[in-house]
Design a protein around this motif. Structure first.
Motif, PDB file in Angstrom:
ATOM      1  N   TYR A   1      56.728  13.643  -9.645  1.00  0.00           N
ATOM      2  CA  TYR A   1      58.153  13.772  -9.966  1.00  0.00           C
ATOM      3  C   TYR A   1      58.811  12.419 -10.198  1.00  0.00           C
ATOM      4  N   ARG A   2      59.922  12.472 -10.959  1.00  0.00           N
ATOM      5  CA  ARG A   2      60.690  11.272 -11.264  1.00  0.00           C
ATOM      6  C   ARG A   2      61.625  10.973 -10.100  1.00  0.00           C
ATOM      7  N   LYS A   3      61.348   9.912  -9.410  1.00  0.00           N
ATOM      8  CA  LYS A   3      62.107   9.528  -8.224  1.00  0.00           C
ATOM      9  C   LYS A   3      63.596   9.366  -8.519  1.00  0.00           C
ATOM     10  N   SER A   4      63.928   8.652  -9.563  1.00  0.00           N
ATOM     11  CA  SER A   4      65.337   8.363  -9.860  1.00  0.00           C
ATOM     12  C   SER A   4      66.105   9.621 -10.245  1.00  0.00           C
ATOM     13  N   TRP A   5      65.487  10.517 -10.979  1.00  0.00           N
ATOM     14  CA  TRP A   5      66.174  11.736 -11.399  1.00  0.00           C
ATOM     15  C   TRP A   5      66.451  12.659 -10.212  1.00  0.00           C
ATOM     16  N   PHE A   6      65.526  12.708  -9.256  1.00  0.00           N
ATOM     17  CA  PHE A   6      65.768  13.514  -8.064  1.00  0.00           C
ATOM     18  C   PHE A   6      66.853  12.886  -7.193  1.00  0.00           C
TER      19      PHE A   6
ATOM     20  N   SER B   1      46.648  12.171 -12.686  1.00  0.00           N
ATOM     21  CA  SER B   1      46.385  11.566 -13.991  1.00  0.00           C
ATOM     22  C   SER B   1      47.649  11.064 -14.678  1.00  0.00           C
ATOM     23  N   ILE B   2      48.789  11.730 -14.462  1.00  0.00           N
ATOM     24  CA  ILE B   2      50.042  11.269 -15.081  1.00  0.00           C
ATOM     25  C   ILE B   2      50.387   9.868 -14.580  1.00  0.00           C
ATOM     26  N   TYR B   3      50.376   9.716 -13.277  1.00  0.00           N
ATOM     27  CA  TYR B   3      50.705   8.427 -12.675  1.00  0.00           C
ATOM     28  C   TYR B   3      49.703   7.351 -13.094  1.00  0.00           C
ATOM     29  N   LEU B   4      48.418   7.688 -13.061  1.00  0.00           N
ATOM     30  CA  LEU B   4      47.390   6.702 -13.390  1.00  0.00           C
ATOM     31  C   LEU B   4      47.460   6.276 -14.853  1.00  0.00           C
ATOM     32  N   GLU B   5      47.771   7.229 -15.743  1.00  0.00           N
ATOM     33  CA  GLU B   5      47.906   6.885 -17.157  1.00  0.00           C
ATOM     34  C   GLU B   5      49.132   6.003 -17.385  1.00  0.00           C
ATOM     35  N   ALA B   6      50.234   6.319 -16.723  1.00  0.00           N
ATOM     36  CA  ALA B   6      51.438   5.499 -16.857  1.00  0.00           C
ATOM     37  C   ALA B   6      51.193   4.088 -16.320  1.00  0.00           C
ATOM     38  N   LYS B   7      50.431   3.996 -15.265  1.00  0.00           N
ATOM     39  CA  LYS B   7      50.121   2.695 -14.679  1.00  0.00           C
ATOM     40  C   LYS B   7      49.160   1.908 -15.565  1.00  0.00           C
ATOM     41  N   ARG B   8      48.277   2.629 -16.232  1.00  0.00           N
ATOM     42  CA  ARG B   8      47.297   1.986 -17.126  1.00  0.00           C
ATOM     43  C   ARG B   8      47.961   1.420 -18.368  1.00  0.00           C
ATOM     44  N   LYS B   9      49.049   2.051 -18.814  1.00  0.00           N
ATOM     45  CA  LYS B   9      49.734   1.611 -20.022  1.00  0.00           C
ATOM     46  C   LYS B   9      51.230   1.411 -19.737  1.00  0.00           C
ATOM     47  N   PRO B  10      51.563   0.390 -18.940  1.00  0.00           N
ATOM     48  CA  PRO B  10      52.963   0.193 -18.524  1.00  0.00           C
ATOM     49  C   PRO B  10      53.909  -0.136 -19.665  1.00  0.00           C
ATOM     50  N   GLU B  11      53.395  -0.669 -20.763  1.00  0.00           N
ATOM     51  CA  GLU B  11      54.266  -1.009 -21.885  1.00  0.00           C
ATOM     52  C   GLU B  11      54.477   0.185 -22.813  1.00  0.00           C
ATOM     53  N   THR B  12      53.592   1.160 -22.712  1.00  0.00           N
ATOM     54  CA  THR B  12      53.713   2.356 -23.557  1.00  0.00           C
ATOM     55  C   THR B  12      54.639   3.380 -22.925  1.00  0.00           C
ATOM     56  N   TYR B  13      54.475   3.577 -21.614  1.00  0.00           N
ATOM     57  CA  TYR B  13      55.251   4.601 -20.924  1.00  0.00           C
ATOM     58  C   TYR B  13      56.350   3.943 -20.093  1.00  0.00           C
ATOM     59  N   VAL B  14      57.575   4.108 -20.580  1.00  0.00           N
ATOM     60  CA  VAL B  14      58.711   3.472 -19.928  1.00  0.00           C
ATOM     61  C   VAL B  14      59.809   4.506 -19.684  1.00  0.00           C
TER      62      VAL B  14
ATOM     63  N   GLU C   1      63.969   5.678 -19.474  1.00  0.00           N
ATOM     64  CA  GLU C   1      65.100   5.543 -20.398  1.00  0.00           C
ATOM     65  C   GLU C   1      65.803   4.199 -20.238  1.00  0.00           C
ATOM     66  N   LYS C   2      65.521   3.500 -19.117  1.00  0.00           N
ATOM     67  CA  LYS C   2      66.107   2.178 -18.887  1.00  0.00           C
ATOM     68  C   LYS C   2      65.186   1.057 -19.340  1.00  0.00           C
ATOM     69  N   GLY C   3      64.010   1.436 -19.830  1.00  0.00           N
ATOM     70  CA  GLY C   3      63.067   0.438 -20.325  1.00  0.00           C
ATOM     71  C   GLY C   3      62.137  -0.133 -19.278  1.00  0.00           C
ATOM     72  N   THR C   4      62.200   0.403 -18.059  1.00  0.00           N
ATOM     73  CA  THR C   4      61.318  -0.077 -16.995  1.00  0.00           C
ATOM     74  C   THR C   4      60.014   0.723 -16.990  1.00  0.00           C
ATOM     75  N   PRO C   5      58.935   0.177 -16.421  1.00  0.00           N
ATOM     76  CA  PRO C   5      57.658   0.902 -16.395  1.00  0.00           C
ATOM     77  C   PRO C   5      57.805   2.261 -15.703  1.00  0.00           C
ATOM     78  N   LEU C   6      57.355   3.297 -16.365  1.00  0.00           N
ATOM     79  CA  LEU C   6      57.494   4.653 -15.848  1.00  0.00           C
ATOM     80  C   LEU C   6      56.773   4.846 -14.517  1.00  0.00           C
ATOM     81  N   TRP C   7      55.623   4.219 -14.351  1.00  0.00           N
ATOM     82  CA  TRP C   7      54.836   4.452 -13.144  1.00  0.00           C
ATOM     83  C   TRP C   7      55.600   4.067 -11.877  1.00  0.00           C
ATOM     84  N   GLN C   8      56.539   3.135 -12.012  1.00  0.00           N
ATOM     85  CA  GLN C   8      57.318   2.712 -10.846  1.00  0.00           C
ATOM     86  C   GLN C   8      58.339   3.763 -10.418  1.00  0.00           C
ATOM     87  N   ASP C   9      58.523   4.790 -11.245  1.00  0.00           N
ATOM     88  CA  ASP C   9      59.499   5.839 -10.946  1.00  0.00           C
ATOM     89  C   ASP C   9      58.812   7.182 -10.654  1.00  0.00           C
ATOM     90  N   ILE C  10      57.528   7.144 -10.306  1.00  0.00           N
ATOM     91  CA  ILE C  10      56.766   8.370 -10.046  1.00  0.00           C
ATOM     92  C   ILE C  10      56.318   8.416  -8.590  1.00  0.00           C
TER      93      ILE C  10
END
Length: 443
Positions: free
Chosen positions: A161-166, A282-295, A297-306
């Motif tokens: 889940y998205r930490k910030s949205w919750f 796998s969602i978290y690991l993929e986001a962590k593997r590609k931090p510049e691809t998955y960001v 809405e604020k432009g920050t790495p998505l994995w940090q919000d999971i």
């Protein structure tokens, strides 16, 4: 055990002693040379396309050549979509030819008892050496008399889940919704904000059953009594779970999820169109593997919000169902002796460790020794997966995870019960339909 007809197999598929062995693999590993008997032997291993790409790369680039060096076996690994494995298994059994070893998901081995080799010697040896198997790994691969397959791993299924949205809807870190009512309320607010939850109720091997079964159990619903014969799906508890689902789906979910497969929710989450979904890591690991691809809405790495959490509680408790995998040795194989040595080798601590490391916690081993691995010290976000397999039930509850349970699972009866109701069928009618289908399996 009753034999399944060819027609039934096609329907299910969707397409038409020990002491003497104990030191064997250790000797092979120590010598680092192939046993003479296995020279020029070839083996074909069919398995799924892993959701962790680095694990597949390891198997192809390192394990294949190491296998030939250690065992003298020329190993071919074929990787296909997990939803296609059951059809391939049925086809191979019907034709009497195909892969020597097939990776089975869930309790599929229970469907093919006459068509697989007894691998009790291998399974018992590995279990004894590695702290014993999780109950879930055993019930899906052992029919009470013998091991129908050698356990391989368990994919933990938790909510990503998205930490910030919750946080925006009143659930800060550490205060994730604890029960289904809270979860629905949060989902309604999230959907109103343009961030619906995502879930599939489709015919797919992973995310649909690992969601629908624990959801039903948490309300007190179950397929059969402990005798494994008396069908009790048509209960007040099951009906209440279906009624709740119909409103919950409209309030909180992306209603297009009915057609999703096991990768659709990954794509939705990574693209920012869903806020929470049941999945492996796998969602978290993929986001962590590609931090510049998955960001975000604020432009920050998505994995940090999971973050990850278990499914919520219901009136009957809190449950999980985590996806087990095991390797079946097919009876038609002409290389059974070599195949058993391969299974010993690939699941030995030294060799399996390499694969386990690439998984990064996406799966736990089928044996409990892997809970103690140093991997779990690397990332606290992955810690909920460490012991997830200890909390799992399995389809067929409260009876055994036998052939009948496997057939009900393969026909997606429980998933379809909820899907029919979500699409407009009265809850009572959906439950009556599902009860009849389960009863026909047990007839």
């Amino acid at each position: 055990m009753a034999r399944i007809s060819r027609r039934e197999l096609f329907k299910l598929s969707g397409g038409g002693a020990l002491a003497a062995r104990a030191g064997g693999i250790a000797s092979i590993l120590a010598l680092k040379q192939a046993p003479a008997y296995a020279q020029a032997t070839t083996l074909h291993w069919l398995r799924w396309n892993d959701f962790v790409p680095t694990s597949d790369a390891l198997l192809l680039k390192e394990i294949v050549p190491e296998c030939e060096k250690a065992l003298g076996i020329k190993l071919t690994i074929e990787m296909i979509n997990g939803n296609d494995i059951q059809a391939r298994t049925t086809s191979a059994i019907q034709s009497g030819s195909g892969p020597d070893i097939i990776c089975a998901l869930n309790n599929w081995p229970q469907l093919y008892p006459e068509s697989v080799v007894d691998v009790s010697d291998v399974a018992e040896e590995i279990g004894k050496a590695q702290g014993g198997y999780y109950d879930e790994s055993k019930v899906v691969a052992n029919d009470g008399k013998k091991w129908l397959a050698a356990p391989w791993c368990i994919v933990g299924a938790l909510l990503a889940y998205r930490k910030s949205w919750f946080e925006e809807v009143g659930y800060p870190t550490g205060q994730f919704p604890q029960n289904w009512e809270q979860y629905r309320a949060a989902g309604k607010l999230l959907k109103a904000n343009g961030h619906p939850m995502g879930q599939t109720l489709g015919h797919t091997f992973g995310d649909a059953p690992t969601y629908a079964y624990p959801y039903m159990w948490s309300f007190g619903g179950k397929e059969v009594q402990a005798d494994g014969k008396t069908v009790v799906l048509n209960s007040k508890e099951t009906t209440e779970s279906v009624k709740f689902m119909t409103g919950f789906w409209k309030d909180a979910y992306d209603e297009g999820g009915l057609a999703w497969d096991d990768s659709s929710n990954n794509r939705a989450f990574l693209s920012g169109t869903c806020s929470c979904t049941l999945n492996g890591a796998s969602i978290y690991l993929e986001a962590k593997r590609k931090p510049e691809t998955y960001v975000t809405e604020k432009g920050t790495p998505l994995w940090q919000d999971i973050l990850h959490a278990p499914l919520p509680k219901g009136a009957a408790g809190q449950f999980g169902y985590h996806l087990p995998m095991s390797n079946m040795l097919l009876a038609y194989s002409s290389n059974q002796k070599a195949a058993k040595e391969f299974l010993r080798w690939i699941t030995s601590k030294e060799v399996y460790q390499k694969w386990f490391d690439t998984q990064q916690g996406y799966t736990v081993g089928a044996t409990t020794i892997w809970e103690k691995d140093k991997l779990w010290e690397k990332d606290p976000v992955m810690l909920p997966f460490r012991t997830a397999a200890r909390a799992g039930r399995f389809p067929g509850y409260e009876g055994p995870a036998d052939r009948h349970a496997a057939e009900v699972l393969s026909k997606y009866i429980i998933i379809d019960m909820y899907a029919k109701a979500v699409q407009g069928m009265a809850a009572e009618d959906a439950v009556n339909w599902a009860h009849g289908e389960v009863a026909s399996v047990h007839a």
